[in-house]
Design an enzyme around this catalytic site. Structure first.
Site, mmCIF file in Angstrom:
data_model
loop_
_atom_site.group_PDB
_atom_site.id
_atom_site.type_symbol
_atom_site.label_atom_id
_atom_site.label_comp_id
_atom_site.label_asym_id
_atom_site.label_seq_id
_atom_site.Cartn_x
_atom_site.Cartn_y
_atom_site.Cartn_z
ATOM 1 N N HIS A 102 -5.556 -1.000 -2.974
ATOM 2 C CA HIS A 102 -6.272 -2.176 -3.472
ATOM 3 C C HIS A 102 -7.079 -1.880 -4.729
ATOM 4 C CE1 HIS A 102 -9.749 -0.512 -1.136
ATOM 5 N NE2 HIS A 102 -10.423 -1.057 -2.114
ATOM 6 N N ASP A 116 -2.816 1.087 2.547
ATOM 7 C CA ASP A 116 -3.822 0.962 1.490
ATOM 8 C C ASP A 116 -3.947 2.255 0.694
ATOM 9 O OD1 ASP A 116 -5.689 -0.315 -0.117
ATOM 10 O OD2 ASP A 116 -7.386 0.261 1.144
ATOM 11 N N SER A 168 -14.134 3.152 -3.245
ATOM 12 C CA SER A 168 -12.762 3.091 -2.746
ATOM 13 C C SER A 168 -11.890 4.167 -3.372
ATOM 14 C CB SER A 168 -12.146 1.725 -3.072
ATOM 15 O OG SER A 168 -12.632 0.740 -2.228
#
Length: 371
Positions: free
Chosen positions: A125, A155, A229
């Site tokens: 993402h 992911d 992230s």
């Protein structure tokens, strides 16, 4: 303006989860027993020094003059110093900038160098909607980057830069040997790109979490914020035990972050390098969890077949409403449990499944398909 890449989740009725806000997702302690190489001589047990540092981290030196060995346990500063050189910041332009000034409409996240010739793992993402990627390494060098591989279910993604002799992170060995309560460190690029290589610490709060994900996750209370992230969650041996991926954000909710475990990272990246994509094995069935499984109550309830998608499953006579109890001799009650089990298989291989069909328990050999 879209400035960060931290997936944020919020609580809704009975603990279900929704993504909220902009495209957000995250980024020794321990008293476990370790088996160390040792020798017993005249009733005394001698432990190899290299075995000690390998198991516990830290460093040791031997003084031949005094015949003494000085062991320095790992601490948080030493772990950060060891791992930070392999952590990079990733910045780029989001595809949809809306009404923002395109000069300043940027998104950013974090990545971890896993191969010295420029291969970097990050969250899918983070780079999903990012163009004009730029990677900045811990020493301040800037590289144009390319997203080469992408896998939404896990992911995870790979980014490539043209560089050599880069410092690489050490992924923890599989199966992952961690325990709740271990001290962990998260490193990333929170909130602002100018805050590259920010470190936070906490403990491993939980394992085998099924939180809006295809695979099991690690839970930590180490602070992770927008932009973390794709960054590493590190143990006190300086090993990457997870890639930070998401967190809960809600009034009254604190320190609930989640990371993709190193074994899933290795599974996905091994497939990337070998096949170019994840050759994910599937039963060729659409399955539904029981009510107990959905809300997190421990259960042995089977999975219910909702649709039959593969020719192999159709030939076996599997139909809607049949109940799936076991795969390869192991009971499965959740989709995540099934996905974890199927990581050991490739499409085209056969697996034994136990189902209830027309009221009878039957065992059949099912050929797996790519899903």
């Amino acid at each position: 303006m879209k400035r960060s890449m931290l997936r944020v989740c919020s609580f809704i009725a009975i603990g279900a989860i929704i993504a909220a806000g902009t495209a957000w997702a995250a980024g020794t302690g321990g008293t476990s027993t370790h088996a160390l190489s040792a020798t017993k001589i005249n009733g005394e047990v001698y432990v190899k020094a290299s075995s000690l540092t390998s198991a516990l981290g830290g460093t040791g030196t031997f003084d031949s003059k005094s015949n003494t060995y000085a062991y320095t346990p790992a601490d948080i500063p030493s772990v950060i110093k060891k791992v930070s050189p392999s952590v990079v910041a990733i910045i780029g332009k989001p595809k949809d900038v809306g009404s923002a000034d395109p000069r300043y409409a940027l998104a950013h996240g974090t990545g971890v160098i896993i191969r010295a010739d420029g291969w970097i793992v990050t969250n899918a993402h983070v780079v999903e909607d990012m163009t004009n990627l730029v990677v900045v390494t811990a020493d301040g060098k800037k590289y144009d980057a390319e997203r080469t591989h992408y896998d939404e279910p896990s992911d995870l993604a790979l980014v490539k830069i043209k560089a050599t002799k880069l410092p690489i992170a050490k992924l923890a060995a599989t199966p992952l040997n961690v325990q709740v309560g271990e001290t962990v460190v998260a490193i990333g690029t929170p909130v602002s790109f100018s805050l590259r290589n920010t470190a936070t610490s906490g403990i491993l709060s939980g394992m085998n979490r099924s939180i809006s994900s295809a695979y099991k996750l690690l839970q930590t209370d180490a602070a992770i914020n927008p932009g973390n992230s794709g960054g590493p969650l590190v143990n006190m041996k300086g090993e990457v035990i997870g890639i930070n991926s998401l967190k809960f954000v809600e009034v009254g909710v604190d320190n609930l972050g989640f990371s993709i475990p190193a074994d899933t990272v290795q599974y996905v990246t091994n497939h990337f390098f070998k096949y170019g994509h994840v050759k994910r094995a599937s039963l060729g069935l659409s399955l539904e969890e029981s009510w107990s499984a959905l809300i997190g109550i421990p259960t042995s309830d089977p999975l219910t077949v909702k649709t039959v998608q593969s020719a192999s499953a159709q030939k076996l006579g599997i139909k809607n409403g049949d109940l799936l109890y076991k795969v390869a001799g192991k009971q499965v009650s959740t989709i995540v449990e099934l996905n974890e089990l199927l990581k050991s298989y490739l499409p085209g291989q056969q697996v034994e499944v136990m189902l209830q069909m027309d009221g009878d328990l039957v065992t059949k050999k099912l050929t797996l398909v790519e899903g």
